[in-house]
Design a protein around this motif. Structure first.
Motif, short mmCIF file in Angstrom:
data_model
loop_
_atom_site.label_atom_id
_atom_site.label_comp_id
_atom_site.label_asym_id
_atom_site.label_seq_id
_atom_site.Cartn_x
_atom_site.Cartn_y
_atom_site.Cartn_z
N LEU A 101 -4.07 11.60 5.65
CA LEU A 101 -3.04 13.02 5.72
C LEU A 101 -1.99 12.83 6.76
N ILE A 102 -2.51 12.35 7.99
CA ILE A 102 -1.55 12.02 9.14
C ILE A 102 -1.10 10.80 9.36
N ASN A 103 0.09 10.62 9.25
CA ASN A 103 0.71 9.08 9.80
C ASN A 103 0.09 8.06 8.80
N PRO A 104 0.24 8.26 7.54
CA PRO A 104 -0.31 7.43 6.44
C PRO A 104 0.05 5.77 6.75
N ARG A 105 0.95 5.39 7.25
CA ARG A 105 0.95 3.93 7.33
C ARG A 105 -0.10 3.41 8.49
N GLN A 106 0.14 4.19 9.56
CA GLN A 106 -0.72 3.68 10.74
C GLN A 106 -2.23 3.92 10.51
N ALA B 246 1.02 -1.26 0.04
CA ALA B 246 -0.05 -0.01 -0.17
C ALA B 246 0.98 1.29 0.06
N VAL B 247 1.99 1.38 0.69
CA VAL B 247 2.82 2.40 0.81
C VAL B 247 3.41 2.64 -0.69
N LEU C 29 -7.42 1.79 9.08
CA LEU C 29 -8.61 1.65 7.99
C LEU C 29 -8.90 -0.11 7.58
N MET C 30 -7.88 -0.62 7.51
CA MET C 30 -7.91 -1.80 7.06
C MET C 30 -8.46 -3.15 8.42
N GLU C 31 -8.09 -2.59 9.47
CA GLU C 31 -8.61 -3.45 10.65
C GLU C 31 -10.00 -3.17 10.60
N GLU C 32 -10.61 -2.11 10.26
CA GLU C 32 -11.95 -1.81 10.55
C GLU C 32 -12.72 -2.29 9.24
N LEU D 119 3.07 8.56 0.33
CA LEU D 119 2.78 9.16 1.49
C LEU D 119 2.64 10.51 1.17
N ASP D 120 2.47 10.91 -0.19
CA ASP D 120 2.19 12.34 -0.29
C ASP D 120 0.95 12.51 -1.07
N ALA D 121 0.10 11.39 -1.39
CA ALA D 121 -0.93 11.28 -2.31
C ALA D 121 -2.19 11.75 -1.64
#
Length: 177
Positions: free
Chosen positions: A122-127, A108-109, A132-135, A114-116
């Motif tokens: 917008l904040i801490n894209p990896r986390q 995904a990264v 989002l995926m856990e949800e 990280l700037d898309a």
């Protein structure tokens, strides 16, 4: 059956639009993307909808776009990453051949970057992506007839697996000798 031949769901950047176009070509149908429908209806990019009217308004537009597309479109349909958050949408998807395209966070990264301009990253894209995926992963799985990983695979390989998983294998042209 009426409605789309294939519905693609999954996170942002997984390749729904690219794979959708390939599937449509192979099946001899058109491809429709509900995110594009929303942009056309609203007259502005999704990131601006989020900023100007908020996520709630965007999700209303998304539910309407999915409902309309499921009723009108007979080709390949790609849904936005968060479309499955709606219980109404999940209920509508039950009658359709849905494929969940999945990828891991490192993929995904690479794809989303990280700037898309992705309002939910917008904040801490990896986390944010992990959260989002856990949800969403259980919701994607709930609506899917098939789950196909896109990690380290070409769009053509993914399309082949989708066609096989749904029993829609298309005859390959014979090679000239």
């Amino acid at each position: 059956m009426t409605g789309p031949a294939v519905v693609l769901v999954g996170p942002m950047g997984v390749g729904k639009s690219t794979v959708g176009a390939l599937l449509a070509e192979r099946l001899g149908v058109t491809c429709r993307d509900t995110d594009q429908d929303i942009v056309e209806t609203a007259g502005k990019p999704i990131s601006e909808i989020f900023l100007d009217e908020g996520e709630g308004h965007f999700r209303e537009l998304e539910r309407a776009a999915v409902r309309t597309a499921l009723a009108e479109h007979s080709g390949v349909l790609a849904l936005g990453g968060g479309a499955v958050l709606s219980e109404e949408t999940r209920a509508l998807l039950a009658a359709h051949p849905v494929v969940f395209l999945e990828m891991d966070v490192s993929e995904a990264v690479k794809r989303v970057g990280l700037d898309a301009p992705r309002p939910l990253l917008l904040i801490n894209p990896r986390q944010q992506w992990r959260t989002l995926m856990e949800e969403r992963r259980p919701l994607y799985t709930e609506v899917a007839r098939a789950v196909v990983s896109t990690d380290n695979r070409t769009p053509e390989e993914v399309a082949d697996e989708i066609l096989a998983a749904l029993g829609l294998d298309t005859p390959q042209p014979e090679k000239q000798q």
